[in-house]
Design an enzyme around this catalytic site. Structure first.
Site, PDB file in Angstrom:
ATOM      1  N   CYS A  92       0.854  -1.179   0.000  1.00  0.00           N
ATOM      2  CA  CYS A  92       0.000   0.000   0.000  1.00  0.00           C
ATOM      3  C   CYS A  92       0.900   1.241   0.000  1.00  0.00           C
ATOM      4  O   CYS A  92       2.004   1.217   0.529  1.00  0.00           O
ATOM      5  CB  CYS A  92      -0.927   0.099   1.192  1.00  0.00           C
ATOM      6  SG  CYS A  92      -2.061  -1.283   1.357  1.00  0.00           S
ATOM      7  N   ARG A 138       3.578  -0.468  -4.843  1.00  0.00           N
ATOM      8  CA  ARG A 138       3.310  -0.979  -3.494  1.00  0.00           C
ATOM      9  C   ARG A 138       1.900  -1.532  -3.359  1.00  0.00           C
ATOM     10  O   ARG A 138       1.497  -1.972  -2.289  1.00  0.00           O
ATOM     11  CB  ARG A 138       3.523   0.143  -2.480  1.00  0.00           C
ATOM     12  CG  ARG A 138       4.932   0.674  -2.490  1.00  0.00           C
ATOM     13  CD  ARG A 138       5.081   1.756  -1.472  1.00  0.00           C
ATOM     14  NE  ARG A 138       4.916   1.223  -0.142  1.00  0.00           N
ATOM     15  CZ  ARG A 138       5.880   1.119   0.748  1.00  0.00           C
ATOM     16  NH1 ARG A 138       7.078   1.496   0.454  1.00  0.00           N
ATOM     17  NH2 ARG A 138       5.645   0.632   1.940  1.00  0.00           N
ATOM     18  N   TRP A 144      -3.067  -2.467  -1.530  1.00  0.00           N
ATOM     19  CA  TRP A 144      -2.866  -3.908  -1.715  1.00  0.00           C
ATOM     20  C   TRP A 144      -3.781  -4.560  -0.681  1.00  0.00           C
ATOM     21  O   TRP A 144      -3.600  -4.381   0.528  1.00  0.00           O
ATOM     22  CB  TRP A 144      -1.409  -4.286  -1.470  1.00  0.00           C
ATOM     23  CG  TRP A 144      -1.123  -5.714  -1.802  1.00  0.00           C
ATOM     24  CD1 TRP A 144      -0.884  -6.236  -3.039  1.00  0.00           C
ATOM     25  CD2 TRP A 144      -1.064  -6.811  -0.883  1.00  0.00           C
ATOM     26  NE1 TRP A 144      -0.679  -7.591  -2.947  1.00  0.00           N
ATOM     27  CE2 TRP A 144      -0.775  -7.974  -1.646  1.00  0.00           C
ATOM     28  CE3 TRP A 144      -1.216  -6.946   0.492  1.00  0.00           C
ATOM     29  CZ2 TRP A 144      -0.642  -9.231  -1.074  1.00  0.00           C
ATOM     30  CZ3 TRP A 144      -1.081  -8.200   1.054  1.00  0.00           C
ATOM     31  CH2 TRP A 144      -0.798  -9.326   0.278  1.00  0.00           C
ATOM     32  N   ASN A 187      -1.912   2.017   6.057  1.00  0.00           N
ATOM     33  CA  ASN A 187      -1.134   0.832   5.671  1.00  0.00           C
ATOM     34  C   ASN A 187      -0.955   0.003   6.925  1.00  0.00           C
ATOM     35  O   ASN A 187      -0.701   0.558   7.994  1.00  0.00           O
ATOM     36  CB  ASN A 187       0.269   1.217   5.187  1.00  0.00           C
ATOM     37  CG  ASN A 187       0.237   1.915   3.866  1.00  0.00           C
ATOM     38  OD1 ASN A 187      -0.798   1.976   3.209  1.00  0.00           O
ATOM     39  ND2 ASN A 187       1.379   2.467   3.479  1.00  0.00           N
ATOM     40  N   GLY A 188      -1.014  -1.312   6.770  1.00  0.00           N
ATOM     41  CA  GLY A 188      -0.814  -2.172   7.933  1.00  0.00           C
ATOM     42  C   GLY A 188      -2.073  -2.974   8.239  1.00  0.00           C
ATOM     43  O   GLY A 188      -2.976  -3.073   7.397  1.00  0.00           O
ATOM     44  N   GLU A 240      15.731 -18.988  -7.466  1.00  0.00           N
ATOM     45  CA  GLU A 240      15.467 -17.611  -7.866  1.00  0.00           C
ATOM     46  C   GLU A 240      14.912 -17.558  -9.299  1.00  0.00           C
ATOM     47  O   GLU A 240      13.998 -16.782  -9.590  1.00  0.00           O
ATOM     48  CB  GLU A 240      16.762 -16.784  -7.729  1.00  0.00           C
ATOM     49  CG  GLU A 240      16.715 -15.374  -8.281  1.00  0.00           C
ATOM     50  CD  GLU A 240      15.659 -14.470  -7.660  1.00  0.00           C
ATOM     51  OE1 GLU A 240      15.030 -14.855  -6.659  1.00  0.00           O
ATOM     52  OE2 GLU A 240      15.443 -13.379  -8.213  1.00  0.00           O
ATOM     53  N   LYS A 251      11.320 -15.936 -10.250  1.00  0.00           N
ATOM     54  CA  LYS A 251      11.175 -14.824 -11.196  1.00  0.00           C
ATOM     55  C   LYS A 251      10.154 -15.181 -12.273  1.00  0.00           C
ATOM     56  O   LYS A 251       9.285 -14.403 -12.605  1.00  0.00           O
ATOM     57  CB  LYS A 251      12.542 -14.547 -11.821  1.00  0.00           C
ATOM     58  CG  LYS A 251      12.994 -13.157 -12.010  1.00  0.00           C
ATOM     59  CD  LYS A 251      12.903 -12.208 -10.863  1.00  0.00           C
ATOM     60  CE  LYS A 251      12.925 -12.706  -9.475  1.00  0.00           C
ATOM     61  NZ  LYS A 251      12.790 -11.923  -8.359  1.00  0.00           N
ATOM     62  N   GLU A 255       6.427 -15.438 -10.810  1.00  0.00           N
ATOM     63  CA  GLU A 255       5.751 -14.245 -10.294  1.00  0.00           C
ATOM     64  C   GLU A 255       5.370 -13.255 -11.389  1.00  0.00           C
ATOM     65  O   GLU A 255       4.449 -12.467 -11.202  1.00  0.00           O
ATOM     66  CB  GLU A 255       6.558 -13.560  -9.193  1.00  0.00           C
ATOM     67  CG  GLU A 255       7.811 -12.882  -9.638  1.00  0.00           C
ATOM     68  CD  GLU A 255       8.570 -12.248  -8.484  1.00  0.00           C
ATOM     69  OE1 GLU A 255       7.946 -11.714  -7.563  1.00  0.00           O
ATOM     70  OE2 GLU A 255       9.821 -12.288  -8.520  1.00  0.00           O
ATOM     71  N   HIS A 281      14.305 -37.800  -6.174  1.00  0.00           N
ATOM     72  CA  HIS A 281      13.642 -38.135  -4.914  1.00  0.00           C
ATOM     73  C   HIS A 281      12.173 -37.717  -4.922  1.00  0.00           C
ATOM     74  O   HIS A 281      11.543 -37.648  -3.875  1.00  0.00           O
ATOM     75  CB  HIS A 281      14.378 -37.483  -3.739  1.00  0.00           C
ATOM     76  CG  HIS A 281      15.779 -37.979  -3.591  1.00  0.00           C
ATOM     77  ND1 HIS A 281      16.070 -39.260  -3.184  1.00  0.00           N
ATOM     78  CD2 HIS A 281      16.969 -37.396  -3.837  1.00  0.00           C
ATOM     79  CE1 HIS A 281      17.382 -39.441  -3.172  1.00  0.00           C
ATOM     80  NE2 HIS A 281      17.949 -38.312  -3.575  1.00  0.00           N
ATOM     81  N   LYS A 308       5.229  -4.504  -3.999  1.00  0.00           N
ATOM     82  CA  LYS A 308       6.605  -4.376  -3.517  1.00  0.00           C
ATOM     83  C   LYS A 308       6.555  -4.003  -2.043  1.00  0.00           C
ATOM     84  O   LYS A 308       5.634  -3.316  -1.611  1.00  0.00           O
ATOM     85  CB  LYS A 308       7.266  -3.254  -4.310  1.00  0.00           C
ATOM     86  CG  LYS A 308       8.754  -3.215  -4.220  1.00  0.00           C
ATOM     87  CD  LYS A 308       9.362  -3.809  -5.446  1.00  0.00           C
ATOM     88  CE  LYS A 308      10.864  -3.835  -5.403  1.00  0.00           C
ATOM     89  NZ  LYS A 308      11.381  -4.974  -6.169  1.00  0.00           N
TER      90      LYS A 308
HETATM   91  C1  F6R Z   1      10.637 -11.357  -5.624  1.00  0.00           C
HETATM   92  C2  F6R Z   1      10.557 -10.317  -4.624  1.00  0.00           C
HETATM   93  C3  F6R Z   1      10.266 -10.704  -3.232  1.00  0.00           C
HETATM   94  C4  F6R Z   1      11.167  -9.924  -2.259  1.00  0.00           C
HETATM   95  C5  F6R Z   1      10.755 -10.193  -0.813  1.00  0.00           C
HETATM   96  C6  F6R Z   1      11.678  -9.523   0.178  1.00  0.00           C
HETATM   97  O1  F6R Z   1      10.946 -10.854  -6.877  1.00  0.00           O
HETATM   98  O2  F6R Z   1      10.689  -9.159  -4.912  1.00  0.00           O
HETATM   99  O3  F6R Z   1      10.392 -12.074  -3.038  1.00  0.00           O
HETATM  100  O4  F6R Z   1      12.483 -10.305  -2.491  1.00  0.00           O
HETATM  101  O5  F6R Z   1       9.451  -9.760  -0.608  1.00  0.00           O
HETATM  102  O6  F6R Z   1      11.677  -8.147  -0.025  1.00  0.00           O
HETATM  103  P1  F6R Z   1      12.784  -7.216   0.594  1.00  0.00           P
HETATM  104  O7  F6R Z   1      14.059  -7.540  -0.095  1.00  0.00           O
HETATM  105  O8  F6R Z   1      12.301  -5.843   0.314  1.00  0.00           O
HETATM  106  O9  F6R Z   1      12.859  -7.518   2.056  1.00  0.00           O
END
Ligand code: F6R
Length: 606
Positions: free
Chosen positions: A2, A27, A75, A99-100, A482, A486, A489, A505, A601
């Site tokens: 948010c 966000r 969000w 937010n929260g 990773e 990527k 998502e 396994h 984010k």
């Molecule tokens: C994946 C991604 C998330 C962040 C995770 C931690 O592409 O962006 O998995 O890596 O939410 O976020 P930070 O690094 O901000 O603590």
């Protein structure tokens, strides 16, 4: 998670609110809303489901000249994405964005008989609670204070009243809020990027602080209404960093700028000639570094995977060092035990991730020395760790993290070199690591320049698959995790990463024609073992793309040979190829690269 904006000054508020919300859209983009208050006490409330552009299209018919307002991009936590659940929420004259999570909102709601609830949100409960204390003799700040004294949970809030067009009240507990100080203007943002171009002077609110923001300044107090002095800091993000600069998407920009951001991460820290690494800001003496026996690394998502990769490097670099890595969302509820002489590395791009922050606080409570490896300057984690390193990679705007992974893994490696040097161990590998760290930006640049088109072509041909498996051994295991994250998502292809040795396994049962597999292979002592895993998948009709630095024969549907002189750090080079692959698959599928569905984010809620 948010985004909150606000402003009070002499200029019209709507343009700043919309521009700020656009900047904070990463966000959360389930809904957006703003409210402005006129000098004759009229509120203009606009809310829309979906992105800020939907809200913006309402402005045409509802332009206001009001000079005070607050806004929010959401969000969803409580209640589906809808206009009714969009912030700001209103109760009487009170308008509030939040937010929260208000954990005791159900309990509070039962006592608020006078308010007819329209939304399913916890935020509307908070708005009604503030309003219940806001009578003709009460100041808004006092009503907010009284309400917050009853709240259990986390919040960053901004509140305005139609009765008073001269102040915005903001408060913080667990969710970031920054107050920008301009000339006869005061701005509010939950993230510094919304303030760029408006002001460089800011007050970062701490938990438990409430601020009264007026045109001519800000007054801070605590929840007991005691005044607090404010510390004004300079924001050091430049405008370029938050613009696409000609790229189609922020994600592509952030992948392609890795050579540059990585050079900043390494700059002044790695000295190839003297074969030395020195990280400033650790707040540890050489003796304290030499005495480290155990490193515990915590993070979430991509930051966790960067930590996992970093753990392999720490083990290679420092003889006798024990290293473990934990997902912050798990560790925080475990009865974990840490030996003496432990140092914790707290990895986070945003510096605001709720789970990571909770772990950090628990580690500190136990007396563990905590070091941050953080991108966002001034963020909560960066402020609370005992020491640490800003990785200088610049802000990530795309929701999916890319350049942070590379710079975080590199920073952990530099830390490993520094421990090794303090202990005087592992001299041979130390020299090799230093050399490769220095070469890494150029090697990544070469992948981007030389392989982008080939990867784009590959991505187009594999974009129709529904499922994917990524696998690799040793340092390529975190890279496989990773790579899968990527891809899933942003392209919504169901993708999982595995340690190559684990496929037989269980996971190999999945292989069929709806799957393709990405096999990550290094030309090192594990090469033959990697080929056996590949053969097992081939034997079951796999559709394998091998990504490798080896020129030896590899039997796969597609082999992407990345020509690199690196050995130890080659996984980071292969990872860039994976980042480009995920990007181009998503473009081929026509999805929103920078703002994938259901995500946001900076995960500031549990
Ligand atoms: C994946 C991604 C998330 C962040 C995770 C931690 O592409 O962006 O998995 O890596 O939410 O976020 P930070 O690094 O901000 O603590």
């Amino acid at each position: 998670m948010c985004g909150i904006v606000g402003c009070i000054g002499k200029k019209e508020a709507q343009p700043y609110l919309i521009s700020g919300l656009h900047r904070l859209e990463y966000r959360g983009y389930d809904s957006a809303g703003i409210v402005t208050i006129s000098n004759d006490n009229k509120a203009t409330l606009l809310r829309a489901k979906g992105k800020v552009s939907s809200l913006e299209s309402l402005i045409g018919k509802n332009t206001s000249k009001d000079t005070i307002g607050i806004g929010h991009t959401r969000w969803a936590t409580h209640g589906e994405p809808s206009e009714t659940n969009a912030h700001p929420h209103q109760s009487g004259n009170v308008y509030l964005v939040h937010n929260g999570i208000i954990e005791n909102y159900k309990e509070l709601k039962t006592s608020l008989k006078d308010h007819v609830f329209k939304s399913q949100t916890d935020t509307e409960v908070l708005a009604a609670l503030v309003n219940s204390f806001y009578n003709n003799d009460t100041e808004l700040v006092d009503a907010v204070t009284q309400a917050l004294q009853l709240v259990v949970g986390t919040y960053g809030i901004a509140v305005v009243s139609a009765r008073n067009p001269d102040e915005i009240i903001v408060a913080r507990s667990g969710s970031p809020l920054i107050i920008g100080i301009g000339d006869d203007e005061t701005y509010i943002a939950s993230d510094a990027s919304a303030l760029i171009g408006y002001t460089t002077q800011a007050i970062y609110l701490n938990d438990g602080e409430i601020a009264v923001c007026r045109r001519d300044g800000v007054k801070l107090r605590d929840l007991a209404a005691q005044p607090i002095s404010a510390q004004v800091e300079t924001i050091e993000i430049d405008m370029q960093a938050i613009q696409k600069q000609g790229y189609d998407h922020f994600l592509l920009k952030e992948i392609c700028e890795q050579p540059v951001t990585l050079r900043s991460t390494l700059s002044g820290r790695v000295n190839v000639e003297d074969e030395l690494v020195k990280l400033g800001g650790l707040n540890l003496t050489v003796e304290e570094i030499r005495d480290i026996e155990h490193v515990t690394i915590i993070g979430c998502g991509t930051a966790y995977y960067a930590g996992l990769l970093g753990s392999y490097y720490l083990e290679q670099l420092v003889d006798g060092l024990t290293v473990d890595v934990a997902m912050a969302s798990e560790l925080r509820y475990r009865s974990f035990h840490l030996p003496k002489k432990t140092v914790a590395l707290v990895i986070s791009q945003s510096g605001e991730t709720a789970d990571t922050l909770a772990c950090l606080r628990e580690l500190k409570r136990r007396g563990v020395k905590t070091l941050g490896i953080i991108i966002a300057v001034g963020s909560t984690i960066a402020r609370e760790v005992d020491g640490g390193v800003y990785v200088h990679a610049g802000p990530e705007i795309s929701v999916a993290s890319t350049k942070a992974f590379t710079s975080q893994a590199v920073t952990i490696t530099m830390f490993g070199v520094q421990i090794a040097q303090a202990k005087g161990s592992g001299a041979k590998d130390v020299a090799k690591f230093i050399k490769e760290l220095d070469q890494l930006p150029n090697e990544i640049e070469a992948v981007i320049n030389n392989y982008k088109d080939r990867i784009a072509d590959l991505a187009k041909r594999y974009a129709h698959y529904e499922h994917a498996i990524f696998f690799g051994r040793d340092t390529l295991y975190p890279v496989a995790l990773e790579g899968a994250l990527k891809l899933k998502e942003i392209s919504y292809i169901q993708a999982e990463g595995f340690a190559a040795g684990e496929l037989k396994h269980g996971p190999i049962a999945l292989v069929d024609d709806t799957f393709f597999e990405v096999a990550l292979i290094l030309d090192n002592w594990l090469f033959d073992k990697s080929l056996s895993g590949l053969a097992e998948v081939n034997a079951r009709g796999g559709h394998i793309i091998a990504i490798t630095n080896s020129k030896k024969q590899i039997d796969a549907e597609e082999v992407l040979v990345i020509d690199t002189k690196l050995d130890l750090l080659a996984p980071l080079v292969l990872n860039v190829a994976q980042q480009l692959f995920a990007y181009y698959v998503t473009v081929a599928k026509g999805f929103d690269v920078d703002q994938p569905r259901n995500l946001a984010k900076s995960v500031t809620v549990e």
